[in-house]
Motif scaffolding. Sequence first.
Motif, PDB file in Angstrom:
ATOM      1  N   THR B 112      -4.553  -4.310  18.801  1.00 20.89           N
ATOM      2  CA  THR B 112      -5.366  -3.721  17.726  1.00 20.89           C
ATOM      3  C   THR B 112      -5.998  -4.872  16.947  1.00 20.89           C
ATOM      4  N   GLY B 113      -7.130  -4.602  16.321  1.00 19.00           N
ATOM      5  CA  GLY B 113      -7.805  -5.663  15.572  1.00 19.00           C
ATOM      6  C   GLY B 113      -7.010  -6.031  14.321  1.00 19.00           C
ATOM      7  N   GLU B 114      -7.254  -7.238  13.819  1.00 19.87           N
ATOM      8  CA  GLU B 114      -6.511  -7.686  12.640  1.00 19.87           C
ATOM      9  C   GLU B 114      -6.831  -6.816  11.419  1.00 19.87           C
ATOM     10  N   ILE B 115      -8.107  -6.429  11.305  1.00 17.60           N
ATOM     11  CA  ILE B 115      -8.504  -5.602  10.164  1.00 17.60           C
ATOM     12  C   ILE B 115      -7.792  -4.252  10.204  1.00 17.60           C
ATOM     13  N   VAL B 116      -7.694  -3.690  11.420  1.00 18.38           N
ATOM     14  CA  VAL B 116      -7.004  -2.395  11.554  1.00 18.38           C
ATOM     15  C   VAL B 116      -5.558  -2.542  11.095  1.00 18.38           C
ATOM     16  N   ARG B 117      -4.926  -3.630  11.532  1.00 16.88           N
ATOM     17  CA  ARG B 117      -3.529  -3.861  11.153  1.00 16.88           C
ATOM     18  C   ARG B 117      -3.390  -4.009   9.634  1.00 16.88           C
ATOM     19  N   ILE B 118      -4.343  -4.730   9.051  1.00 10.46           N
ATOM     20  CA  ILE B 118      -4.284  -4.965   7.606  1.00 10.46           C
ATOM     21  C   ILE B 118      -4.368  -3.645   6.828  1.00 10.46           C
ATOM     22  N   TYR B 119      -5.318  -2.787   7.221  1.00  8.52           N
ATOM     23  CA  TYR B 119      -5.441  -1.517   6.504  1.00  8.52           C
ATOM     24  C   TYR B 119      -4.245  -0.605   6.789  1.00  8.52           C
ATOM     25  N   ALA B 120      -3.663  -0.734   7.992  1.00 13.79           N
ATOM     26  CA  ALA B 120      -2.461   0.043   8.298  1.00 13.79           C
ATOM     27  C   ALA B 120      -1.319  -0.394   7.371  1.00 13.79           C
ATOM     28  N   TRP B 121      -1.211  -1.701   7.142  1.00 11.48           N
ATOM     29  CA  TRP B 121      -0.168  -2.193   6.231  1.00 11.48           C
ATOM     30  C   TRP B 121      -0.395  -1.677   4.815  1.00 11.48           C
ATOM     31  N   ARG B 122      -1.659  -1.579   4.416  1.00 12.07           N
ATOM     32  CA  ARG B 122      -1.945  -1.057   3.075  1.00 12.07           C
ATOM     33  C   ARG B 122      -1.452   0.382   2.946  1.00 12.07           C
ATOM     34  N   ILE B 123      -1.636   1.149   4.056  1.00  8.67           N
ATOM     35  CA  ILE B 123      -1.192   2.548   4.030  1.00  8.67           C
ATOM     36  C   ILE B 123       0.339   2.611   3.980  1.00  8.67           C
ATOM     37  N   VAL B 124       0.979   1.689   4.660  1.00  7.24           N
ATOM     38  CA  VAL B 124       2.444   1.701   4.704  1.00  7.24           C
ATOM     39  C   VAL B 124       3.042   1.223   3.375  1.00  7.24           C
ATOM     40  N   LEU B 125       2.462   0.141   2.817  1.00  5.57           N
ATOM     41  CA  LEU B 125       3.118  -0.512   1.671  1.00  5.57           C
ATOM     42  C   LEU B 125       2.518  -0.166   0.304  1.00  5.57           C
ATOM     43  N   GLY B 126       1.442   0.587   0.283  1.00  6.72           N
ATOM     44  CA  GLY B 126       0.745   0.877  -0.979  1.00  6.72           C
ATOM     45  C   GLY B 126       1.578   1.682  -1.963  1.00  6.72           C
ATOM     46  N   SER B 127       1.074   1.758  -3.198  1.00  5.31           N
ATOM     47  CA  SER B 127       1.778   2.502  -4.251  1.00  5.31           C
ATOM     48  C   SER B 127       2.006   3.955  -3.841  1.00  5.31           C
ATOM     49  N   GLU B 128       1.009   4.524  -3.143  1.00  2.00           N
ATOM     50  CA  GLU B 128       1.162   5.910  -2.676  1.00  2.00           C
ATOM     51  C   GLU B 128       1.380   5.907  -1.166  1.00  2.00           C
ATOM     52  N   GLY B 129       1.862   4.770  -0.649  1.00  2.00           N
ATOM     53  CA  GLY B 129       2.030   4.615   0.804  1.00  2.00           C
ATOM     54  C   GLY B 129       3.331   5.183   1.312  1.00  2.00           C
ATOM     55  N   LEU B 130       3.517   4.971   2.613  1.00  2.00           N
ATOM     56  CA  LEU B 130       4.642   5.570   3.338  1.00  2.00           C
ATOM     57  C   LEU B 130       5.998   5.177   2.742  1.00  2.00           C
ATOM     58  N   VAL B 131       6.199   3.874   2.526  1.00  2.47           N
ATOM     59  CA  VAL B 131       7.514   3.387   2.080  1.00  2.47           C
ATOM     60  C   VAL B 131       7.834   3.906   0.694  1.00  2.47           C
ATOM     61  N   ASN B 132       6.874   3.759  -0.234  1.00  2.98           N
ATOM     62  CA  ASN B 132       7.119   4.212  -1.601  1.00  2.98           C
ATOM     63  C   ASN B 132       7.329   5.723  -1.669  1.00  2.98           C
ATOM     64  N   THR B 133       6.522   6.470  -0.898  1.00  2.00           N
ATOM     65  CA  THR B 133       6.650   7.927  -0.917  1.00  2.00           C
ATOM     66  C   THR B 133       8.033   8.337  -0.413  1.00  2.00           C
TER      67      THR B 133
END
Lengths: 359, 292
Positions: B112-133
């Motif tokens: 996967t492209g680096e940008i895709v990975r970066i935005y995926a990490w944002r979804i995982v680690l964000g304030s309203e992301g997977l981990v926090n939720t």
Amino acid sequence: MAFTMTRRNALATMAGGAAAGLLGRAGTASAAVPEMVWATWDSNGHPEYVVPFQKDTGTTIKLSYLSSEDAQFAALKTGSAADWDMINPSLNGSWRYIKAGLLKKLDLSQIPNVAKMYDVFRTTKKVQNDAGDTFAIPYLWGLNPIVYRTDKLDKEPDYTTLFDKKYAGQLAMRDYALESIAIAGLVVGVPRDKVFTMDAKELAEAKKLLITQKPLLRAYWQTIGDLTNLFATGEVTCAFSWRVPYDELQGKMAMGMAKPKAGVMGWCDCFAMPASLPDDKAAVAYKFIDYLLGPTYSSLVAKIGHYATTSSVIRDQLSKEEQATIFIDDMDVMKSFMWPVAPDNYSDWLKIWNEVKAS
Amino acid sequence: MKLPLSRAHLAIPVAFLLFLGCLLPLILLLVFSVFTVDMDAFVMVPAFSPQAWAQMLTKPVFAFLIGKAVMFGLGTAVLAAFAGYPVALAIASLAPAWKGIASVILLTPLYTGEIVRIYAWRIVLGSEGLVNTLLMWLGVIHAPLKFLLFTPFTTHLVLLYNTLPFMVLPIWLSIELVDRRLIEAARDLGARPLHAFLRVTLPLTTPGLSVGLFAVFALAAGDMLTPSLLGGPSGVTPMSMIDNLFGTAFDWPLASALSLSLLLVLLACATVMSWLVLRLKGARAVFRGGMR
């Protein structure tokens, strides 16, 4: 079918022939140029904005989105933007491009819609060299507000809010030396009319303030799409911004847009051609800037992007509310704007900005 | 007619490419670093000026950024070694068919492209992301953990994730080449599993570990996108500064001086790492052509 040659018929036939000739030539010029690359902001160049032009001319407009004015200038200066056919200097930064010999001199007679521009933009000297030759055409303008979440902030923010510890971890600033340092200058008390010509002491004060601001920030944003994403995902609740996140997220979130009394950053984008643009492409570029000043682009960008062009061509067709949305209900609004101007010592500003970010 | 060519001559095209692609730009950087810039005309002026190097040596910001890159490189390399070694051991112990599947899984993130990975990490680690939720749903936390995203923690975590395959692959290959009879002999002679690992497996896999360390160090120290897009306000790196100086600021002399300084420091670090690695028995064995 009988056909009677009258004076009216003869004139109509001649006019038709002339038009066909012109259109034929226009068609040939466009067909010879299958694609033009337009370097612009993502908010100025939505793909749907250029569809009518593409249909009319047969030339595809390939959009290349800019990250900052500085990056655009550097790309042109260093030759790394060889594929750009049309570019987007700001009104107040155009002098740098003209001075560096990066722009093609424009022939205004090839842009009929120039006549419909508001006087303030049509007569501006900022896009001319000392000899009075024109190198760029202002085509789009607006203001850069503070965008914020009305459900997260208890009052309308001003520039001091961007430095308020109370909002630590929720703020964002643009990764752009000119505006960010100027805002810090305003907050430390530099008068509005002096903020783009700050002396060394004032710059040092602004730098100090920006360094204290850094731990309060969630991010420095580089593209407006990224900032919109940061608002949408709840990472940021208040940012010095463009109006895009406000428009995109209104209805989905409680969004507000503040125009600080200390001075609203106005902006005006210009159309220009790189100095080395060949004649066949320049012919299409002239048609394109005429299109940008015409009714189709003006309507699209007003209704979708909520921006105003520098042309009055559709103003009277808009409702008062639509005029207010794009700030053209009262043209005096421009008098309260601050127009960011890259100062002569701009390289010092850039060094300060790098030091702030690396602090 | 027989051409007087030896096998060594086969390296000439590559040597030529290396010269063009590496040495020549470095020479140019050195030359540019003593030029000056006329900001009125926006042109570089050929000169012999120490201005850029003086700034390089007197402004602490540059030393700080280079130090930051070294810390990112070293930190990620060490973490990747600790995380990657067990993974490599586990893959080496799998049946051949599963090894193939494991290698595909290991490399999948790189497809996967680096940008895709970066935005995926944002979804995982964000304030309203997977981990926090998830943590909030479980009642472990009552407010989002802000440090997960846009902090140096994020940069380290994602650099580790991105570079892990470059650590696991060479270690895994080294483990595959270890003669299992040596480990069995150690165990027969009374060595406990941990002792056998430390005295036999680890020294013999040092070459793979070294390759992994060097690769991860270089990749992490030189990364720009991950710190810029996930590191938040602290995401500035020497690379982003160089990009800014070459581009936006049009200060090519300073950009050249910073590039060369960074290169020299990273080379010095790599040299120290090589020296340390060569203190180890396994690595010495490889460089000397066999275990003595």
